[in-house]
Design an enzyme around this catalytic site. Structure first.
Site, PDB file in Angstrom:
ATOM      1  N   ASN A  93      -2.686   6.694  -2.563  1.00  0.00           N
ATOM      2  CA  ASN A  93      -2.750   6.729  -1.097  1.00  0.00           C
ATOM      3  C   ASN A  93      -2.260   8.051  -0.521  1.00  0.00           C
ATOM      4  O   ASN A  93      -2.679   8.447   0.562  1.00  0.00           O
ATOM      5  CB  ASN A  93      -1.982   5.547  -0.482  1.00  0.00           C
ATOM      6  CG  ASN A  93      -2.930   4.372  -0.261  1.00  0.00           C
ATOM      7  OD1 ASN A  93      -4.093   4.570   0.107  1.00  0.00           O
ATOM      8  ND2 ASN A  93      -2.453   3.163  -0.485  1.00  0.00           N
TER       9      ASN A  93
ATOM     10  N   HIS B 195       0.167  -1.565  -7.662  1.00  0.00           N
ATOM     11  CA  HIS B 195      -0.724  -1.281  -6.531  1.00  0.00           C
ATOM     12  C   HIS B 195      -2.177  -1.302  -6.982  1.00  0.00           C
ATOM     13  O   HIS B 195      -2.640  -0.384  -7.660  1.00  0.00           O
ATOM     14  CB  HIS B 195      -0.355   0.077  -5.902  1.00  0.00           C
ATOM     15  CG  HIS B 195      -1.224   0.406  -4.734  1.00  0.00           C
ATOM     16  ND1 HIS B 195      -1.927   1.574  -4.621  1.00  0.00           N
ATOM     17  CD2 HIS B 195      -1.544  -0.332  -3.645  1.00  0.00           C
ATOM     18  CE1 HIS B 195      -2.629   1.545  -3.501  1.00  0.00           C
ATOM     19  NE2 HIS B 195      -2.416   0.409  -2.899  1.00  0.00           N
TER      20      HIS B 195
ATOM     21  N   SER C  24       0.825  -1.210   0.000  1.00  0.00           N
ATOM     22  CA  SER C  24       0.000   0.000   0.000  1.00  0.00           C
ATOM     23  C   SER C  24       0.856   1.256   0.000  1.00  0.00           C
ATOM     24  O   SER C  24       0.558   2.210  -0.718  1.00  0.00           O
ATOM     25  CB  SER C  24      -0.892   0.043   1.244  1.00  0.00           C
ATOM     26  OG  SER C  24      -1.801  -1.008   1.235  1.00  0.00           O
TER      27      SER C  24
ATOM     28  N   GLU D 143      -1.846   1.121  -9.984  1.00  0.00           N
ATOM     29  CA  GLU D 143      -0.683   1.996 -10.122  1.00  0.00           C
ATOM     30  C   GLU D 143       0.532   1.110 -10.434  1.00  0.00           C
ATOM     31  O   GLU D 143       0.809   0.164  -9.694  1.00  0.00           O
ATOM     32  CB  GLU D 143      -0.453   2.782  -8.832  1.00  0.00           C
ATOM     33  CG  GLU D 143      -1.512   3.836  -8.588  1.00  0.00           C
ATOM     34  CD  GLU D 143      -1.444   4.433  -7.187  1.00  0.00           C
ATOM     35  OE1 GLU D 143      -0.818   5.474  -7.016  1.00  0.00           O
ATOM     36  OE2 GLU D 143      -2.022   3.827  -6.263  1.00  0.00           O
TER      37      GLU D 143
HETATM   38  N1  LIG Z   1      -6.755  -4.201   1.933  1.00  0.00           N
HETATM   39  C1  LIG Z   1      -6.621  -3.188   1.098  1.00  0.00           C
HETATM   40  O1  LIG Z   1      -7.509  -2.342   0.916  1.00  0.00           O
HETATM   41  C2  LIG Z   1      -5.341  -3.040   0.304  1.00  0.00           C
HETATM   42  C3  LIG Z   1      -5.340  -2.248  -0.846  1.00  0.00           C
HETATM   43  C4  LIG Z   1      -4.167  -2.151  -1.610  1.00  0.00           C
HETATM   44  C5  LIG Z   1      -3.027  -2.802  -1.198  1.00  0.00           C
HETATM   45  N2  LIG Z   1      -3.048  -3.567  -0.045  1.00  0.00           N
HETATM   46  C6  LIG Z   1      -1.818  -4.259   0.325  1.00  0.00           C
HETATM   47  O2  LIG Z   1      -1.891  -5.594  -0.166  1.00  0.00           O
HETATM   48  C7  LIG Z   1      -1.210  -6.486   0.717  1.00  0.00           C
HETATM   49  C8  LIG Z   1      -2.176  -7.545   1.204  1.00  0.00           C
HETATM   50  O3  LIG Z   1      -3.251  -6.931   1.884  1.00  0.00           O
HETATM   51  P1  LIG Z   1      -4.594  -7.730   2.247  1.00  0.00           P
HETATM   52  O4  LIG Z   1      -5.580  -6.694   2.635  1.00  0.00           O
HETATM   53  O5  LIG Z   1      -4.899  -8.698   1.171  1.00  0.00           O
HETATM   54  O6  LIG Z   1      -4.118  -8.529   3.549  1.00  0.00           O
HETATM   55  P2  LIG Z   1      -4.742  -9.885   4.144  1.00  0.00           P
HETATM   56  O7  LIG Z   1      -4.355  -9.883   5.587  1.00  0.00           O
HETATM   57  O8  LIG Z   1      -6.168 -10.033   3.779  1.00  0.00           O
HETATM   58  O9  LIG Z   1      -3.917 -11.022   3.380  1.00  0.00           O
HETATM   59  C9  LIG Z   1      -2.562 -11.268   3.596  1.00  0.00           C
HETATM   60  C10 LIG Z   1      -2.307 -12.737   3.322  1.00  0.00           C
HETATM   61  O10 LIG Z   1      -0.898 -12.963   3.429  1.00  0.00           O
HETATM   62  C11 LIG Z   1      -0.717 -14.236   4.023  1.00  0.00           C
HETATM   63  N3  LIG Z   1       0.627 -14.308   4.579  1.00  0.00           N
HETATM   64  C12 LIG Z   1       1.045 -14.151   5.859  1.00  0.00           C
HETATM   65  N4  LIG Z   1       2.384 -14.350   5.936  1.00  0.00           N
HETATM   66  C13 LIG Z   1       2.803 -14.634   4.680  1.00  0.00           C
HETATM   67  C14 LIG Z   1       4.064 -14.961   4.118  1.00  0.00           C
HETATM   68  N5  LIG Z   1       5.159 -15.001   4.862  1.00  0.00           N
HETATM   69  N6  LIG Z   1       4.119 -15.236   2.793  1.00  0.00           N
HETATM   70  C15 LIG Z   1       3.020 -15.176   2.010  1.00  0.00           C
HETATM   71  N7  LIG Z   1       1.792 -14.877   2.497  1.00  0.00           N
HETATM   72  C16 LIG Z   1       1.689 -14.605   3.809  1.00  0.00           C
HETATM   73  C17 LIG Z   1      -1.815 -14.324   5.071  1.00  0.00           C
HETATM   74  O11 LIG Z   1      -2.064 -15.692   5.432  1.00  0.00           O
HETATM   75  C18 LIG Z   1      -2.984 -13.672   4.335  1.00  0.00           C
HETATM   76  O12 LIG Z   1      -3.773 -14.636   3.651  1.00  0.00           O
HETATM   77  C19 LIG Z   1      -0.632  -5.596   1.816  1.00  0.00           C
HETATM   78  O13 LIG Z   1       0.664  -5.212   1.484  1.00  0.00           O
HETATM   79  C20 LIG Z   1      -1.576  -4.404   1.817  1.00  0.00           C
HETATM   80  O14 LIG Z   1      -0.989  -3.252   2.378  1.00  0.00           O
HETATM   81  C21 LIG Z   1      -4.178  -3.706   0.679  1.00  0.00           C
END
Ligand SMILES: NC(=O)c1ccc[n+]([C@@H]2O[C@H](COP(=O)([O-])OP(=O)(O)OC[C@H]3O[C@@H](n4cnc5c(N)ncnc54)[C@H](O)[C@@H]3O)[C@@H](O)[C@H]2O)c1
Length: 309
Positions: A190, A139, A118, A151
């Site tokens: 962001n 992104h 993010s 992005e």
């Molecule tokens: N949620 C949002 O709105 C959003 C938007 C854009 C970007 N992001 C970014 O995307 C990424 C994921 O966010 P999310 O909301 O899907 O999180 P989430 O918590 O829903 O999913 C993360 C996943 O990663 C897994 N995980 C944990 N340790 C791990 C490892 N060592 N190797 C691989 N996988 C592992 C977890 O089991 C989980 O399923 C983050 O970097 C977040 O900042 C999130």
């Protein structure tokens, strides 16, 4: 670095990973999703089906998308054949660095590596790669299967061909990729979003109005226009002269703190974490979050039918 992108590996099967996987599978690409959590992998296909049903996708298309998606708990096996790896693991620098170290040990030299972070600079995440020209950011926005923007972030090392291959692929899939030419924290979206949130929190903290009032002001005014009239289009619409006059008066009064609001800190410390605990800036009765999210999906689906200009 030039390769036809057909095999995609997604690291992390959470909220973002499942929607990104769905988006590639709908475009008929081969997708493998890796997650250390067996539960995340076991529920992946059902969650994708649920998201596709909410998009109004028919059963046949759902079945063929799901058939494109394999799961694997072993990171090396998951990425071995990949042309493009997208990491969507936890937002922690050390975890992301470790993931990319393991990914790079298993992929071919021309595999492109992207993070969906993010706000963390891609340069920080990827600085330990041995082939840094493969490093880019992609992104996506939540929910990834309904939000058009991705992005595409260039680092100082990124290979131009890799950037344009990924951008072209996203375009072909019906996404709206936007190039970000400097790898700065929060990229573009962001930074804009959190500049707004900083002022929104400050207004409540300073008792100017309630949290509900802030949300109503945005939703019933400029929020309505934003999908078709960007801020700089709007500045040109009202005139740069009026914009300058407004800025002369108001900018010095806006919150410019370079650190999180103490009120936000207080909410977190007292367990008021938002919808998941029933209270954050606002209180959430049982069923209210679900209703709002349902409304959001309906709204996003309708927005996607508005013709672009
Ligand atoms: N949620 C949002 O709105 C959003 C938007 C854009 C970007 N992001 C970014 O995307 C990424 C994921 O966010 P999310 O909301 O899907 O999180 P989430 O918590 O829903 O999913 C993360 C996943 O990663 C897994 N995980 C944990 N340790 C791990 C490892 N060592 N190797 C691989 N996988 C592992 C977890 O089991 C989980 O399923 C983050 O970097 C977040 O900042 C999130």
């Amino acid at each position: 670095m030039s390769k036809h992108i057909q095999n995609i590996a997604i690291i992390g099967a959470g909220l973002m990973g499942h929607g990104i996987a769905l988006s590639f599978a709908r475009a008929n690409l081969n997708v493998t999703v890796m997650d250390p959590s067996q539960d995340a992998l076991d529920t992946l296909h059902a969650r994708i089906e649920g998201s596709m049903v909410s998009m109004g996708t028919g059963q046949e298309d759902i079945r063929s998308a799901i058939a494109q998606i394999a799961v694997n708990q072993d990171i090396g096996a998951a990425v071995k054949e990949a042309d493009l790896v997208i990491e969507a693991g936890p937002e922690k620098l050390e975890i992301k660095r470790q993931i990319f170290a393991e990914v790079e040990a298993a992929v071919s030299d021309d595999c492109i590596l992207a993070s969906n972070t993010s706000v963390l600079p891609i340069t920080k995440i990827m600085s330990q790669l041995s082939i840094k020209s493969r490093a880019i950011g992609t992104h996506w926005w939540n929910p990834p299967h309904l939000m058009p923007l991705v992005e595409v972030i260039r680092t100082q090392w990124s290979d131009e061909t890799a950037l344009s291959q990924v951008t072209d692929l996203l375009k072909d899939m019906g996404k709206k990729p936007v190039r970000v030419d400097k790898d700065i924290p929060g990229f573009v979206g962001n930074r804009l979003q959190h500049a707004l949130w900083r002022e929104a929190i400050s207004l409540v903290e300073n008792e100017v109005c309630s949290a509900e009032a802030v949300d109503t002001v945005v939703k019933a005014s400029f929020g309505r226009r934003l999908a078709v009239l960007g801020p700089l289009e709007n500045a040109d619409l009202v005139g740069t002269d009026l914009t300058l006059d407004i800025h002369k008066t108001v900018l010095s009064d806006l919150d410019a703190r370079g650190y999180p609001s103490p009120y936000l800190q207080f909410l977190v410390e007292t367990g008021k974490l938002g919808m998941k605990t029933g209270e954050g800036f606002r209180t959430w009765e049982h069923g209210e979050p679900e209703k709002l999210l349902e409304h959001l999906v309906k709204h996003l689906k309708a927005q996607n039918t508005i013709e672009d200009i």
